[in-house]
Design a protein around this motif. Sequence first.
Motif, PDB file in Angstrom:
ATOM      1  N   GLU A  55       0.833  -1.203   0.000  1.00  0.00           N
ATOM      2  CA  GLU A  55       0.000   0.000   0.000  1.00  0.00           C
ATOM      3  C   GLU A  55       0.870   1.258   0.000  1.00  0.00           C
ATOM      4  O   GLU A  55       0.598   2.212  -0.723  1.00  0.00           O
ATOM      5  CB  GLU A  55      -0.907   0.001   1.241  1.00  0.00           C
ATOM      6  CG  GLU A  55      -1.813   1.211   1.327  1.00  0.00           C
ATOM      7  CD  GLU A  55      -2.635   1.180   2.604  1.00  0.00           C
ATOM      8  OE1 GLU A  55      -2.683   2.228   3.272  1.00  0.00           O
ATOM      9  OE2 GLU A  55      -3.202   0.122   2.912  1.00  0.00           O
ATOM     10  N   ARG A 113       0.946   4.034  -2.966  1.00  0.00           N
ATOM     11  CA  ARG A 113       0.614   5.408  -2.608  1.00  0.00           C
ATOM     12  C   ARG A 113       1.737   6.388  -2.977  1.00  0.00           C
ATOM     13  O   ARG A 113       1.470   7.546  -3.286  1.00  0.00           O
ATOM     14  CB  ARG A 113       0.317   5.469  -1.102  1.00  0.00           C
ATOM     15  CG  ARG A 113      -0.333   6.741  -0.664  1.00  0.00           C
ATOM     16  CD  ARG A 113      -0.780   6.711   0.791  1.00  0.00           C
ATOM     17  NE  ARG A 113       0.348   6.469   1.687  1.00  0.00           N
ATOM     18  CZ  ARG A 113       0.393   5.486   2.593  1.00  0.00           C
ATOM     19  NH1 ARG A 113      -0.611   4.659   2.736  1.00  0.00           N
ATOM     20  NH2 ARG A 113       1.448   5.329   3.362  1.00  0.00           N
ATOM     21  N   ASN A 114       2.991   5.939  -2.979  1.00  0.00           N
ATOM     22  CA  ASN A 114       4.118   6.856  -3.139  1.00  0.00           C
ATOM     23  C   ASN A 114       4.905   6.716  -4.438  1.00  0.00           C
ATOM     24  O   ASN A 114       5.731   7.575  -4.742  1.00  0.00           O
ATOM     25  CB  ASN A 114       5.097   6.675  -1.966  1.00  0.00           C
ATOM     26  CG  ASN A 114       4.518   7.179  -0.681  1.00  0.00           C
ATOM     27  OD1 ASN A 114       4.410   8.376  -0.470  1.00  0.00           O
ATOM     28  ND2 ASN A 114       4.105   6.265   0.182  1.00  0.00           N
TER      29      ASN A 114
END
Length: 166
Positions: free
Chosen positions: A11, A15-16
């Motif tokens: 995750e 997300r990054n």
Amino acid sequence: MSDIKFLSFRELFLRNKRGLLTFLTRRVGREEASDLLQETFVRALRHDRFETVADSTAFLKQIAVNLSRDFARRRKTETRYLDFGDPPEQTPSQEATPEEALDHGRKTRIVLETIEALPPRCREVCLLVMHEGASLSEAARRLGISETMARRHLRLALLRCRASLD
């Protein structure tokens, strides 16, 4: 790695990755950015107490900043050592003594034998750049490899040629 840790890291990656890839692309270019992005996450995974990091996004960003700085320093060093200057004369000058002419012939033979003994891809990059005068990016494009890989092949060829003359 536990399933929970894997899912939370996955995750975090999802997300990054886009923001970090954009940042790295601006700093080092598109070709190297994906390698540095991967290295960013590998280093985060290897960190002993990554789970205890308060701001994981800032931590990842700092790793990416450090990697891009290291890359820039390495590139600067490579540029300094890969500056070939004027190509050497193919034959000794007319004023050369017979000993100098013999020494030149011996060194030429050694270098040619060293180039012939290189791994195939390394030899191809070396010949394209040194003999045909292609740039690193042109050699990489013609051989279907990254410019980084072409640079590594050329560095190996130069190191082996220098070592053979010592």
